[in-house]
Design a protein around this motif. Structure first.
Motif, mmCIF file in Angstrom:
data_model
loop_
_atom_site.group_PDB
_atom_site.id
_atom_site.type_symbol
_atom_site.label_atom_id
_atom_site.label_comp_id
_atom_site.label_asym_id
_atom_site.label_seq_id
_atom_site.Cartn_x
_atom_site.Cartn_y
_atom_site.Cartn_z
ATOM 1 N N ASN A 19 43.802 68.955 27.957
ATOM 2 C CA ASN A 19 45.257 69.163 28.045
ATOM 3 C C ASN A 19 45.905 68.136 28.970
ATOM 4 O OD1 ASN A 19 45.259 71.347 26.292
ATOM 5 N ND2 ASN A 19 44.920 72.866 27.926
ATOM 6 N N VAL A 20 45.203 67.847 30.105
ATOM 7 C CA VAL A 20 45.728 66.835 31.025
ATOM 8 C C VAL A 20 45.768 65.476 30.336
ATOM 9 C CG1 VAL A 20 45.281 65.580 33.171
ATOM 10 C CG2 VAL A 20 45.012 68.065 33.101
ATOM 11 N N GLU A 21 44.686 65.136 29.638
ATOM 12 C CA GLU A 21 44.644 63.861 28.929
ATOM 13 C C GLU A 21 45.693 63.789 27.840
ATOM 14 O OE1 GLU A 21 40.687 63.494 27.538
ATOM 15 O OE2 GLU A 21 39.819 63.078 29.521
ATOM 16 N N ILE A 22 45.880 64.922 27.154
ATOM 17 C CA ILE A 22 46.914 64.965 26.118
ATOM 18 C C ILE A 22 48.286 64.771 26.742
ATOM 19 C CG2 ILE A 22 48.090 66.484 24.470
ATOM 20 C CD1 ILE A 22 45.335 67.684 23.838
ATOM 21 N N SER A 23 48.507 65.405 27.912
ATOM 22 C CA SER A 23 49.794 65.261 28.599
ATOM 23 C C SER A 23 50.011 63.816 29.036
ATOM 24 C CB SER A 23 49.834 66.186 29.817
ATOM 25 O OG SER A 23 51.050 66.027 30.529
ATOM 26 N N GLN A 24 48.928 63.180 29.576
ATOM 27 C CA GLN A 24 49.040 61.787 29.962
ATOM 28 C C GLN A 24 49.289 60.896 28.739
ATOM 29 O OE1 GLN A 24 45.394 60.986 32.040
ATOM 30 N NE2 GLN A 24 46.093 61.919 33.967
ATOM 31 N N ALA A 25 48.587 61.205 27.659
ATOM 32 C CA ALA A 25 48.792 60.438 26.435
ATOM 33 C C ALA A 25 50.222 60.584 25.925
ATOM 34 C CB ALA A 25 47.801 60.879 25.364
ATOM 35 N N GLU A 26 50.749 61.809 26.019
ATOM 36 C CA GLU A 26 52.137 62.020 25.596
ATOM 37 C C GLU A 26 53.099 61.237 26.487
ATOM 38 O OE1 GLU A 26 52.535 66.213 25.778
ATOM 39 O OE2 GLU A 26 51.732 66.571 23.755
ATOM 40 N N ASP A 27 52.809 61.228 27.816
ATOM 41 C CA ASP A 27 53.654 60.440 28.726
ATOM 42 C C ASP A 27 53.574 58.951 28.386
ATOM 43 O OD1 ASP A 27 54.367 62.746 30.025
ATOM 44 O OD2 ASP A 27 52.866 62.534 31.623
ATOM 45 N N ASN A 28 52.334 58.475 28.156
ATOM 46 C CA ASN A 28 52.166 57.074 27.777
ATOM 47 C C ASN A 28 52.871 56.768 26.468
ATOM 48 O OD1 ASN A 28 50.589 56.556 30.039
ATOM 49 N ND2 ASN A 28 48.663 57.001 28.985
ATOM 50 N N LEU A 29 52.793 57.711 25.542
ATOM 51 C CA LEU A 29 53.454 57.522 24.253
ATOM 52 C C LEU A 29 54.966 57.438 24.434
ATOM 53 C CD1 LEU A 29 53.270 57.329 21.205
ATOM 54 C CD2 LEU A 29 53.321 59.832 21.094
#
Length: 312
Positions: free
Chosen positions: A68-78
């Motif tokens: 979930n943290v990685e997904i959140s970071q990926a969403e932020d990066n996106l």
């Protein structure tokens, strides 16, 4: 005898029944024991499996949280990438607009340069016409002299010639003796014709309006001191002017203000002073037509005014 046998059978039958029941009970008890043991072992195994399962659940939850943290970071990066993409798109659009404007400005500059080149060509033509006028005056004077007197002396020397700088050159030996400022007899006819030629040229108003002065220049070789040569060259130039004015009073009356005498001494040689031939060429009378600066200035100012109109 028969009664005894029957009693014996009954007694044997009773003895055989009780061991069998005992065996059954023992077997049942043993089965129950094994069942209980099996249940205990199964309970132990189930407990361990439950702990393992709980640990797996905990690990799974941790991995899920990390995911979930990685997904959140990926969403932020996106989102950052999307924002940057929008900025890049905006920059590209701005660059395209600037490029279009630059192309338009380049085209405008090309038109301005083309117009400037046309104006420069026109200016060059006008200035060339002024320069041609100067040469035309000298050619007309030269032609007039050659028509009346011929183009060369009996020795083959030219009476007059036009130098690379556009001035008329009169070989000094045709007009003056060595180290003298008095016009000799052989030079009188040449200077007389020169005075008539200049009057004819100056009678043309369009030509006269472009002439500021006619400079009669005296030149010597480097023999003697510079001071003496300066005096000698000036006296010779003055003698030429005076003779022309005396020979043609109309020239003096109408156009005396155009003529000036100048002595340059030895400082403008056209050949080497190391040889007799070179020194002979340096001893000369040179006639220069000086055009009015305002004529050239007017041409330039007109060009500049026309050029400024392009930029307004």
């Amino acid at each position: 005898m028969k009664i005894r046998r029957r009693n014996f059978r009954k007694q044997s039958e009773a003895e055989n029944f009780w061991p069998s029941f005992t065996d059954i009970i023992s077997t049942i008890a043993l089965v129950l024991f094994f069942l209980m043991l099996l249940a205990y072992i199964q309970n132990i195994i189930s407990g361990k499996n439950l702990e393992f399962a709980e640990q797996q659940v905990i690990d799974t939850q941790r991995r899920l949280e990390q995911a979930n943290v990685e997904i959140s970071q990926a969403e932020d990066n996106l989102r950052l990438i999307e924002d940057r993409l929008e900025e890049v798109k905006a920059e590209v659009e701005a660059g395209e607009i600037a490029l279009q404007l630059s192309e338009e400005q380049i085209e405008e500059q090309r038109e301005i340069i083309a117009e400037s080149n046309r104006e420069l060509g026109d200016l060059r033509t006008r200035l060339e016409s002024v320069a041609v006028l100067r040469l035309d005056v000298l050619e007309r004077v030269k032609t007039s002299i050659e028509t009346e007197l011929g183009s060369a002396t009996s020795e083959g020397d030219p009476l007059v010639s036009i130098a690379a700088n556009g001035n008329i050159i009169i070989n000094e030996g045709l007009v003056f003796d060595y180290n003298s400022a008095t016009v000799k007899r052989e030079g009188i006819e040449l200077l007389d014709q020169l005075a008539i030629a200049f009057e004819r040229v100056l009678d043309d108003r369009s030509t006269r309006n472009n002439i500021d002065a006619i400079s009669i220049q005296g030149h010597t070789d480097n023999t003697g001191s510079a001071e003496y040569n300066r005096d000698l060259s000036t006296r010779r130039a003055t003698s030429v002017v005076n003779h022309m004015m005396n020979a043609n009073p109309n020239l003096e009356r109408k156009y005396a203000d155009f003529f000036a005498a100048t002595g340059y001494s030895e400082f403008r040689p056209i050949a080497s002073n190391r040889t007799a031939s070179g020194r002979s060429q340096n001893r000369r009378i040179e006639i220069s037509i000086i055009l009015k600066d305002d004529q050239v200035q007017n041409i330039i100012e007109t060009y500049l005014e026309d050029s400024m109109d392009i930029f307004e």
